[in-house]
Design a protein around this motif. Sequence first.
Motif, PDB file in Angstrom:
ATOM      1  N   GLU A   6       0.828  -1.206   0.000  1.00  0.00           N
ATOM      2  CA  GLU A   6       0.000   0.000   0.000  1.00  0.00           C
ATOM      3  C   GLU A   6       0.867   1.263   0.000  1.00  0.00           C
ATOM      4  O   GLU A   6       0.552   2.241  -0.682  1.00  0.00           O
ATOM      5  CB  GLU A   6      -0.932  -0.003   1.201  1.00  0.00           C
ATOM      6  CG  GLU A   6      -2.011   1.049   1.140  1.00  0.00           C
ATOM      7  CD  GLU A   6      -3.094   0.844   2.187  1.00  0.00           C
ATOM      8  OE1 GLU A   6      -4.107   1.546   2.105  1.00  0.00           O
ATOM      9  OE2 GLU A   6      -2.929  -0.017   3.075  1.00  0.00           O
ATOM     10  N   GLN A  37       2.237   1.699  -3.473  1.00  0.00           N
ATOM     11  CA  GLN A  37       1.191   2.215  -4.363  1.00  0.00           C
ATOM     12  C   GLN A  37       0.957   3.698  -4.108  1.00  0.00           C
ATOM     13  O   GLN A  37       0.775   4.474  -5.049  1.00  0.00           O
ATOM     14  CB  GLN A  37      -0.110   1.448  -4.160  1.00  0.00           C
ATOM     15  CG  GLN A  37      -1.232   1.957  -5.057  1.00  0.00           C
ATOM     16  CD  GLN A  37      -2.416   1.018  -5.067  1.00  0.00           C
ATOM     17  OE1 GLN A  37      -2.455   0.068  -5.829  1.00  0.00           O
ATOM     18  NE2 GLN A  37      -3.379   1.265  -4.204  1.00  0.00           N
ATOM     19  N   GLU A  38       0.980   4.103  -2.864  1.00  0.00           N
ATOM     20  CA  GLU A  38       0.820   5.530  -2.535  1.00  0.00           C
ATOM     21  C   GLU A  38       1.951   6.341  -3.157  1.00  0.00           C
ATOM     22  O   GLU A  38       1.736   7.434  -3.697  1.00  0.00           O
ATOM     23  CB  GLU A  38       0.800   5.713  -1.020  1.00  0.00           C
ATOM     24  CG  GLU A  38       0.532   7.146  -0.592  1.00  0.00           C
ATOM     25  CD  GLU A  38       0.466   7.298   0.916  1.00  0.00           C
ATOM     26  OE1 GLU A  38       0.723   8.418   1.400  1.00  0.00           O
ATOM     27  OE2 GLU A  38       0.165   6.305   1.616  1.00  0.00           O
ATOM     28  N   LEU A  73       1.337   6.687  -6.919  1.00  0.00           N
ATOM     29  CA  LEU A  73       0.316   7.680  -7.240  1.00  0.00           C
ATOM     30  C   LEU A  73       0.813   9.101  -6.984  1.00  0.00           C
ATOM     31  O   LEU A  73       0.494  10.022  -7.724  1.00  0.00           O
ATOM     32  CB  LEU A  73      -0.954   7.400  -6.448  1.00  0.00           C
ATOM     33  CG  LEU A  73      -1.620   6.051  -6.755  1.00  0.00           C
ATOM     34  CD1 LEU A  73      -2.859   5.856  -5.890  1.00  0.00           C
ATOM     35  CD2 LEU A  73      -1.974   5.936  -8.219  1.00  0.00           C
ATOM     36  N   HIS A 105      -6.572   2.423  -9.938  1.00  0.00           N
ATOM     37  CA  HIS A 105      -6.033   3.477  -9.072  1.00  0.00           C
ATOM     38  C   HIS A 105      -5.265   4.542  -9.847  1.00  0.00           C
ATOM     39  O   HIS A 105      -4.687   5.436  -9.245  1.00  0.00           O
ATOM     40  CB  HIS A 105      -5.128   2.862  -8.007  1.00  0.00           C
ATOM     41  CG  HIS A 105      -5.813   1.803  -7.192  1.00  0.00           C
ATOM     42  ND1 HIS A 105      -6.809   2.091  -6.287  1.00  0.00           N
ATOM     43  CD2 HIS A 105      -5.679   0.447  -7.175  1.00  0.00           C
ATOM     44  CE1 HIS A 105      -7.243   0.970  -5.729  1.00  0.00           C
ATOM     45  NE2 HIS A 105      -6.577  -0.035  -6.253  1.00  0.00           N
ATOM     46  N   SER A 111      -2.667   3.886 -11.948  1.00  0.00           N
ATOM     47  CA  SER A 111      -1.282   3.476 -12.156  1.00  0.00           C
ATOM     48  C   SER A 111      -1.183   2.777 -13.507  1.00  0.00           C
ATOM     49  O   SER A 111      -1.805   1.740 -13.726  1.00  0.00           O
ATOM     50  CB  SER A 111      -0.846   2.529 -11.037  1.00  0.00           C
ATOM     51  OG  SER A 111       0.459   2.055 -11.280  1.00  0.00           O
ATOM     52  N   ASP A 168      -8.195  -6.916  -1.719  1.00  0.00           N
ATOM     53  CA  ASP A 168      -7.187  -6.256  -2.548  1.00  0.00           C
ATOM     54  C   ASP A 168      -5.814  -6.677  -2.019  1.00  0.00           C
ATOM     55  O   ASP A 168      -5.535  -6.515  -0.828  1.00  0.00           O
ATOM     56  CB  ASP A 168      -7.366  -4.740  -2.428  1.00  0.00           C
ATOM     57  CG  ASP A 168      -6.435  -3.958  -3.330  1.00  0.00           C
ATOM     58  OD1 ASP A 168      -5.270  -4.375  -3.503  1.00  0.00           O
ATOM     59  OD2 ASP A 168      -6.856  -2.910  -3.841  1.00  0.00           O
ATOM     60  N   THR A 188      -4.119  -3.322  -0.410  1.00  0.00           N
ATOM     61  CA  THR A 188      -4.669  -2.724   0.806  1.00  0.00           C
ATOM     62  C   THR A 188      -5.160  -3.757   1.818  1.00  0.00           C
ATOM     63  O   THR A 188      -5.378  -3.427   2.973  1.00  0.00           O
ATOM     64  CB  THR A 188      -5.845  -1.800   0.465  1.00  0.00           C
ATOM     65  OG1 THR A 188      -6.919  -2.601  -0.082  1.00  0.00           O
ATOM     66  CG2 THR A 188      -5.442  -0.749  -0.568  1.00  0.00           C
ATOM     67  N   GLU A 218     -12.063  -5.816  -2.239  1.00  0.00           N
ATOM     68  CA  GLU A 218     -11.844  -5.082  -3.485  1.00  0.00           C
ATOM     69  C   GLU A 218     -13.110  -5.159  -4.342  1.00  0.00           C
ATOM     70  O   GLU A 218     -13.317  -6.109  -5.084  1.00  0.00           O
ATOM     71  CB  GLU A 218     -10.651  -5.682  -4.236  1.00  0.00           C
ATOM     72  CG  GLU A 218     -10.230  -4.895  -5.447  1.00  0.00           C
ATOM     73  CD  GLU A 218      -8.987  -5.453  -6.109  1.00  0.00           C
ATOM     74  OE1 GLU A 218      -8.264  -4.686  -6.749  1.00  0.00           O
ATOM     75  OE2 GLU A 218      -8.739  -6.672  -5.991  1.00  0.00           O
TER      76      GLU A 218
END
Length: 203
Positions: free
Chosen positions: A53, A56-57, A60, A102, A104, A179, A182, A186
């Motif tokens: 996570e 991924q943050e 983004l 998301h 990406s 997910d 996360t 999902e």
Amino acid sequence: MAGRDRLNAAHWRIAYEAARIMVEQDLSDFDRARRKAAARIGILDRRSWPTNEAIQEALLTQRRLFPGAAQAAALQRLRGDALQAMRRFSAFSPRLIGPLLHGSVQVAAGVQLRLYAERPEDVVFALIEARIPWHERERSLRYGNGERRTHPALRFVAGETPIELVVLPRQALRNPPLDPVTERPERGLDSVELERLLTEDGE
């Protein structure tokens, strides 16, 4: 610097390096990118390694800070391909999942959809009827009760876009898998929500 602060700084340093590696090498494997980033930076203490996570943050955040025109166009194109596939398989309540959801862009990952059917064969028959050649594999997904279940995944290429259809039973609409990033249920986006997102992106 206190121990906790050092771990936190290392955590985000690896997260941003892993995100950079994923973009540069068009990777979709979080663990591989994390290991490469930790090795590149020289941080072997796994306590400071970031979660999926966090990576991924970081991905983004990078995309918001450096929103290249080529990337925006690729995102719009892939989401458009996803919407077309969802319309074709509308009988199976498709949901868009994965990095594309998301924002990406990972071209190699293509489009990932979940379909919900009484029997997996129903989706296979739909592919046959549409004369779409496919390859079958399996996806192991984890659910909220800790159970892991294996589901068929049907892959094909539409134009230049790889598309994967993971076929779940109808009841999984109410209890979707977690997910992997996360670790929360999902739900994904349905076609109406994706169409709205595409309109907002176009504006």
